[in-house]
Design a protein around this motif. Structure first.
Motif, short mmCIF file in Angstrom:
data_model
loop_
_atom_site.label_atom_id
_atom_site.label_comp_id
_atom_site.label_asym_id
_atom_site.label_seq_id
_atom_site.Cartn_x
_atom_site.Cartn_y
_atom_site.Cartn_z
N ILE A 161 0.64 -1.56 0.10
CA ILE A 161 0.10 0.10 -0.12
C ILE A 161 0.73 1.32 -0.06
CG2 ILE A 161 -1.44 0.83 1.22
CD1 ILE A 161 -3.45 -0.81 0.07
N ARG A 162 0.55 2.14 -1.24
CA ARG A 162 1.81 2.93 -0.84
C ARG A 162 3.01 3.07 -0.94
NH1 ARG A 162 -1.48 6.15 3.18
NH2 ARG A 162 -3.50 5.16 2.62
N GLY A 163 3.30 1.76 -1.02
CA GLY A 163 5.24 1.28 -1.25
C GLY A 163 5.73 0.92 -0.33
N VAL A 164 4.91 1.20 1.28
CA VAL A 164 4.44 0.16 2.11
C VAL A 164 3.97 -1.28 2.28
CG1 VAL A 164 4.35 0.03 4.96
CG2 VAL A 164 4.53 1.85 3.10
N ASN A 165 4.98 -1.93 3.28
CA ASN A 165 4.88 -3.85 2.22
C ASN A 165 4.01 -3.99 4.40
OD1 ASN A 165 6.28 -4.45 0.52
ND2 ASN A 165 7.94 -4.77 1.27
N VAL A 166 2.51 -4.78 3.63
CA VAL A 166 1.63 -5.00 5.18
C VAL A 166 1.63 -6.35 5.15
CG1 VAL A 166 -0.18 -3.97 5.70
CG2 VAL A 166 1.00 -2.66 4.96
N PHE A 167 1.36 -7.22 5.54
CA PHE A 167 0.90 -7.88 6.14
C PHE A 167 -0.61 -7.94 7.46
CE2 PHE A 167 5.53 -9.08 5.22
CZ PHE A 167 4.85 -10.38 4.47
N PRO A 168 -1.57 -9.32 6.92
CA PRO A 168 -2.57 -9.01 7.52
C PRO A 168 -2.38 -9.33 8.85
CG PRO A 168 -3.05 -10.69 5.78
CD PRO A 168 -1.34 -9.78 5.52
N SER A 169 -1.38 -10.05 9.14
CA SER A 169 -1.41 -10.58 10.67
C SER A 169 -1.00 -9.48 12.03
CB SER A 169 -0.28 -11.45 10.96
OG SER A 169 1.10 -10.76 10.01
N GLN A 170 0.02 -7.93 10.98
CA GLN A 170 0.24 -7.24 11.77
C GLN A 170 -0.97 -6.42 12.09
OE1 GLN A 170 2.86 -5.54 8.33
NE2 GLN A 170 4.21 -4.84 9.88
N ILE A 171 -1.65 -6.40 10.76
CA ILE A 171 -3.37 -5.62 11.09
C ILE A 171 -3.65 -6.20 12.33
CG2 ILE A 171 -5.46 -5.09 10.24
CD1 ILE A 171 -4.33 -3.97 7.96
N GLU A 172 -4.21 -7.85 12.37
CA GLU A 172 -4.69 -8.70 13.52
C GLU A 172 -4.11 -8.09 14.42
OE1 GLU A 172 -5.86 -12.23 12.67
OE2 GLU A 172 -4.87 -13.08 13.92
N THR A 173 -2.67 -7.92 14.58
CA THR A 173 -1.94 -7.54 16.16
C THR A 173 -2.29 -6.43 16.90
OG1 THR A 173 -0.44 -9.08 15.63
CG2 THR A 173 -0.03 -7.42 17.10
N ALA A 174 -2.25 -5.12 15.83
CA ALA A 174 -2.73 -4.48 16.14
C ALA A 174 -3.93 -3.81 16.78
CB ALA A 174 -2.67 -3.21 14.99
N ILE A 175 -5.05 -4.34 16.03
CA ILE A 175 -6.73 -3.77 16.35
C ILE A 175 -6.85 -5.08 17.20
CG2 ILE A 175 -7.53 -3.04 14.21
CD1 ILE A 175 -8.44 -6.02 13.75
N LEU A 176 -6.28 -6.58 18.13
CA LEU A 176 -6.44 -6.92 19.06
C LEU A 176 -5.99 -6.29 19.95
CD1 LEU A 176 -7.14 -11.07 17.89
CD2 LEU A 176 -8.47 -8.94 18.18
N GLN A 177 -4.91 -5.60 19.84
CA GLN A 177 -4.43 -4.86 21.11
C GLN A 177 -5.60 -4.73 21.85
OE1 GLN A 177 -1.35 -3.21 20.38
NE2 GLN A 177 0.37 -5.15 19.95
#
Ligand code: DLL
Length: 447
Positions: free
Chosen positions: A344-360
């Protein structure tokens, strides 16, 4: 330590888990012996392996040490597609007792084969998977992995039976019935994808069943990535221990690796499956401890042996001994695949990073969807998250503040700002098997 040499026929007289505790020199010598036999089998019976080895000027005699495995060519998923359906089989059909196949999102599926010995090995590694977590005779196991061509259902089934446990072959779906059986049969162990178990938890609450009050004590969740934060949520919501189980059809199915009660990584049943970590870009071997792509070779498969299979699963081999005393090596939880990543806009993102962020963040529910869109040539990321009911009855300002906290937590981890949409409980689609967490709509026409 006595210098006893492990020999296959002794398996019959030892506990199924004995190879988990082999002294390392014995384990390595068993692996080498089996690797050499596998390479020979591949070379003699599978045209693709033979031609690849010939192209590198290799014969089976060149594999003298375990490190020599690095000389061998890799195998890719495309090799299974290109040789569809039976081109990688190393046994005649008269010796093959079962075929499974992956669903294959595009085109033809991938076909995998088993001799009776392969099925026995599979039973053994599933028994060891359960034993790792202290599950055995007397346990009542609800197997909600899909039965059929998918390896999850039947793979777990036969191992659970061999363990002496009681197996309920319910397969996936029909969530009301899953919950009824769980309650009426006094189920102690459940096996399914983590996303399907989240659905079961949620549905139980909806129909007024408190899973925490049932005899259920453990779950074996796998077949898709899930995070440590998700484990915490599952353990709290259901009052059970949540264990990670790993595997892939090309290697055997479930039972390639599993967590023990120490919950400190997944033990690879490396007397049957040899793990390596390589740099996903260059294919260069990486030392234990470094993160990279898991590459697996089968050491005892007859019908469809595989050399150096590129799993695309990203992990590392753990170097500290496990708290449980097993000597077989462990890998870190796999929460991403090299082909899961989106940019996304040149940044590499993995779905698991998002899972970690929102479940915190408390008050989120473990149900979310990542939507990628493109507006005016700019990629946008929208995350829909279910949040507890109370936010929809309370003041709008609280919803706003939760939205901001979530956006902040996501930005902290992935480095870019995402649009957060908070939605009411039970609005996002549920899955009965592997869930799709990302909906990429970037190439869809805009309206
Ligand atoms: O999913 C086998 C399986 C069934 C494993 C039941 C565990 C439980 P495939 O459909 O071939 O086989 O998918 C294999 O799923 O390469 C990983 O990317 C992913 N996967 C499997 N287990 C895990 C896990 C089965 N515990 C692919 N954590 C693998 C993360 C997993 N990813």
């Amino acid at each position: 330590m006595n210098q006893h040499h492990w020999n296959d026929s002794e398996c019959l007289f030892l506990p199924a888990s004995a190879p988990d505790y082999l002294p390392l020199p014995q384990l390595r010598s068993l692996q080498l012996q089996r690797l050499r036999a596998t390479v020979k089998r591949c070379y003699e019976h599978v045209a693709l392996f033979r031609s690849r080895m010939e192209a590198k000027g290799l014969t089976p005699a060149d594999i003298r040490t375990l490190d020599d495995i690095r000389l061998l060519p890799f195998t890719e998923k495309s090799d299974l597609r290109d040789t569809y359906p039976f081109g990688l089989f190393a046994s005649p059909m008269s010796d093959i007792v079962r075929l499974h196949a992956s669903s294959g999102t595009t085109g033809k599926p991938i076909v995998v084969a088993y001799t009776q010995n392969d099925i026995d090995v599979w039973k053994n590694v599933i028994q060891r998977t359960f034993a790792c977590a202290g599950v055995g005779r007397g346990d009542i196991i609800q197997n909600a992995y899909g039965y059929g061509l998918f390896t999850g259902g039947l793979g777990v089934h036969y191992g659970a039976e061999a363990l002496g446990a009681t197996v309920i072959p319910v397969s996936g779906g029909n969530t009301d019935r899953q919950i009824m059986l769980m309650r009426d049969f006094g189920i102690t162990v459940i096996c399914c994808t983590p996303s399907y178990f989240l659905h079961i938890i949620d549905h139980a609450e909806k129909i007024g069943v408190d899973i925490r009050k049932l005899p259920l004590r453990a779950g074996f969740f796998g077949a898709e990535p899930w995070t440590e934060e998700m484990r915490k949520r599952i353990e709290e919501l259901a009052g059970i221990k949540a264990y990670d189980i790993y595997g892939l059809s090309e290697i055997i199915g479930p039972g390639v690796g599993a967590e023990s009660q120490a919950q400190d990584g997944l033990h690879i049943f490396e007397d049957h499956f040899f793990p390596e970590i390589v740099d996903p870009k260059t294919g260069e071997s990486l030392p234990d401890g470094e993160e990279g792509e898991l590459v697996l070779s089968t050491l005892s498969k007859e019908a469809m042996p595989i050399l150096r299979y590129r799993t695309h699963d990203i992990t590392s081999i753990l170097t500290t001994p496990s708290g449980c005393g097993r000597t077989i090596r462990r890998i870190r939880r796999i929460n991403r695949r090299s082909d899961d990543m989106f940019i996304i806009r040149g940044v590499n993102v993995f779905p698991s990073q998002i899972e970690t962020a929102i479940l915190q963040i408390e008050d989120t529910l473990p149900h979310y969807l990542i939507i990628l869109t493109r507006q005016n040539n700019l990629d946008q990321i929208t995350i829909q998250v279910e949040v507890t009911e109370k936010y929809f009855s309370d003041k709008v300002s609280e919803l706003q503040s939760l939205r901001q906290r979530l956006a902040h937590a996501v930005e902290q981890i992935i480095g870019i700002r995402a649009e957060l949409q908070l939605v009411e409980p039970r609005t996002l689609a549920r899955s009965e098997g592997k869930i799709a967490r990302v909906s990429d709509r970037r190439n869809q026409p805009q309206n």
